[in-house]
Scaffold this motif. Structure first.
Motif, PDB file in Angstrom:
ATOM      1  N   PRO A  55       0.914  -1.480   0.235  1.00  0.00           N
ATOM      2  CA  PRO A  55      -0.216   0.063  -0.329  1.00  0.00           C
ATOM      3  C   PRO A  55       1.210   0.919  -0.238  1.00  0.00           C
ATOM      4  CG  PRO A  55      -1.137  -1.818   1.209  1.00  0.00           C
ATOM      5  CD  PRO A  55       0.701  -2.305   1.200  1.00  0.00           C
ATOM      6  N   GLN A  56       2.144   1.114   0.442  1.00  0.00           N
ATOM      7  CA  GLN A  56       2.587   2.284   0.699  1.00  0.00           C
ATOM      8  C   GLN A  56       3.568   2.788  -0.430  1.00  0.00           C
ATOM      9  OE1 GLN A  56       2.755  -0.092   2.952  1.00  0.00           O
ATOM     10  NE2 GLN A  56       2.807   0.628   4.498  1.00  0.00           N
ATOM     11  N   GLN A  57       3.534   1.444  -1.211  1.00  0.00           N
ATOM     12  CA  GLN A  57       4.635   1.744  -2.993  1.00  0.00           C
ATOM     13  C   GLN A  57       3.146   2.668  -4.001  1.00  0.00           C
ATOM     14  OE1 GLN A  57       5.527  -2.206  -3.325  1.00  0.00           O
ATOM     15  NE2 GLN A  57       7.693  -1.302  -3.827  1.00  0.00           N
ATOM     16  N   GLY A  58       1.486   2.951  -3.187  1.00  0.00           N
ATOM     17  CA  GLY A  58       0.681   3.748  -3.970  1.00  0.00           C
ATOM     18  C   GLY A  58      -0.059   4.378  -3.550  1.00  0.00           C
ATOM     19  N   LEU A  59       0.358   4.512  -2.178  1.00  0.00           N
ATOM     20  CA  LEU A  59       0.561   6.027  -1.703  1.00  0.00           C
ATOM     21  C   LEU A  59       1.351   7.185  -2.699  1.00  0.00           C
ATOM     22  CD1 LEU A  59       1.805   6.264   1.826  1.00  0.00           C
ATOM     23  CD2 LEU A  59      -0.651   7.345   1.081  1.00  0.00           C
ATOM     24  N   ARG A  60      -0.145   8.285  -2.952  1.00  0.00           N
ATOM     25  CA  ARG A  60       0.456   9.393  -3.508  1.00  0.00           C
ATOM     26  C   ARG A  60       0.476  10.360  -2.916  1.00  0.00           C
ATOM     27  NH1 ARG A  60      -0.221  11.376  -8.548  1.00  0.00           N
ATOM     28  NH2 ARG A  60      -0.046  13.874  -9.197  1.00  0.00           N
ATOM     29  N   LEU A  61       2.218  10.792  -3.384  1.00  0.00           N
ATOM     30  CA  LEU A  61       2.922  11.255  -2.425  1.00  0.00           C
ATOM     31  C   LEU A  61       2.552  13.222  -3.026  1.00  0.00           C
ATOM     32  CD1 LEU A  61       5.809   9.740  -1.993  1.00  0.00           C
ATOM     33  CD2 LEU A  61       3.830   9.997  -0.220  1.00  0.00           C
ATOM     34  N   ARG A  62       2.692  13.096  -4.212  1.00  0.00           N
ATOM     35  CA  ARG A  62       2.996  14.525  -5.231  1.00  0.00           C
ATOM     36  C   ARG A  62       1.624  14.895  -4.856  1.00  0.00           C
ATOM     37  NH1 ARG A  62       4.068  14.666 -11.694  1.00  0.00           N
ATOM     38  NH2 ARG A  62       2.008  15.354 -11.528  1.00  0.00           N
ATOM     39  N   GLY A  63       1.544  16.490  -4.687  1.00  0.00           N
ATOM     40  CA  GLY A  63      -0.024  16.902  -4.033  1.00  0.00           C
ATOM     41  C   GLY A  63      -1.082  16.609  -2.958  1.00  0.00           C
ATOM     42  N   THR A  64      -0.335  15.562  -2.494  1.00  0.00           N
ATOM     43  CA  THR A  64      -0.871  15.572  -0.900  1.00  0.00           C
ATOM     44  C   THR A  64      -0.149  15.894   0.390  1.00  0.00           C
ATOM     45  OG1 THR A  64      -0.206  12.862  -0.864  1.00  0.00           O
ATOM     46  CG2 THR A  64      -2.556  13.512  -2.121  1.00  0.00           C
ATOM     47  N   ASP A  65      -1.116  14.958   0.956  1.00  0.00           N
ATOM     48  CA  ASP A  65       0.204  15.687   2.597  1.00  0.00           C
ATOM     49  C   ASP A  65       0.356  14.230   3.498  1.00  0.00           C
ATOM     50  OD1 ASP A  65      -2.337  14.965   4.065  1.00  0.00           O
ATOM     51  OD2 ASP A  65      -2.256  16.597   5.029  1.00  0.00           O
ATOM     52  N   ALA A  66       0.666  12.955   2.275  1.00  0.00           N
ATOM     53  CA  ALA A  66       1.063  11.675   2.484  1.00  0.00           C
ATOM     54  C   ALA A  66       2.526  11.534   3.775  1.00  0.00           C
ATOM     55  CB  ALA A  66       0.976  10.778   1.905  1.00  0.00           C
ATOM     56  N   ALA A  67       3.633  12.583   2.831  1.00  0.00           N
ATOM     57  CA  ALA A  67       4.677  12.191   3.756  1.00  0.00           C
ATOM     58  C   ALA A  67       4.427  13.326   5.208  1.00  0.00           C
ATOM     59  CB  ALA A  67       5.826  13.462   2.632  1.00  0.00           C
ATOM     60  N   GLU A  68       4.028  14.563   4.784  1.00  0.00           N
ATOM     61  CA  GLU A  68       3.478  14.591   6.208  1.00  0.00           C
ATOM     62  C   GLU A  68       2.598  13.808   7.914  1.00  0.00           C
ATOM     63  OE1 GLU A  68       4.780  18.249   3.542  1.00  0.00           O
ATOM     64  OE2 GLU A  68       2.785  16.386   3.646  1.00  0.00           O
ATOM     65  N   ARG A  69       2.684  12.838   6.831  1.00  0.00           N
ATOM     66  CA  ARG A  69       1.592  12.470   7.969  1.00  0.00           C
ATOM     67  C   ARG A  69       2.157  11.345   8.436  1.00  0.00           C
ATOM     68  NH1 ARG A  69      -4.584  12.468   5.116  1.00  0.00           N
ATOM     69  NH2 ARG A  69      -4.848  11.077   6.705  1.00  0.00           N
ATOM     70  N   ARG A  70       3.401  11.215   7.786  1.00  0.00           N
ATOM     71  CA  ARG A  70       4.465   9.762   8.134  1.00  0.00           C
ATOM     72  C   ARG A  70       3.490   8.303   7.493  1.00  0.00           C
ATOM     73  NH1 ARG A  70       8.834  10.640  10.463  1.00  0.00           N
ATOM     74  NH2 ARG A  70       8.841   8.449  10.782  1.00  0.00           N
TER      75      ARG A  70
END
Length: 114
Positions: A55-70
């Motif tokens: 699932p982590q490989q399927g995360l959209r990072l660009r344009g989201t706050d996924a990285a900030e939310r760890r």
């Protein structure tokens, strides 16, 4: 052959993947606009499992706050729950056929399952 695409019409890669599907003889396309009709966490888990990815490989990072939310470091259940609740976190497009599932980035990856 049936092909289901989890599609975002605002995404160029998603539009190009859909065009490949529509232009391929013998392919019956089901389009799911996942931002309007998000897949469940269970469906996402099945898609990623069938694609051979996490699932982590399927995360959209660009344009989201996924990285900030760890979320890239979170466990599968937390990532899947976040994606189901906020489908903007799902990287697109995902395509499922009887031959498997692919995250079609680049769009030509869809040819592997046609």
């Amino acid at each position: 052959m049936k092909a289901t695409i989890w599609h975002n019409p605002n995404c160029g890669t998603s539009r190009k993947t859909l065009a490949i599907l529509q232009e391929t003889d013998g392919v019956e396309v089901e389009v799911v606009e996942y931002l309007k009709t998000p897949p469940s966490a269970a469906k996402l888990a099945q898609l990623y499992r069938d694609a051979g990815m996490t699932p982590q490989q399927g995360l959209r990072l660009r344009g989201t706050d996924a990285a900030e939310r760890r979320l890239p470091q979170a466990d599968d259940a937390a990532v899947l729950a976040a994606m189901a609740a906020e489908p903007i976190l799902i990287e697109r497009p995902l395509v499922e056929t009887a031959k498997g599932v692919r995250l079609c980035r680049p769009q030509d990856k869809v040819l592997e399952i046609l």
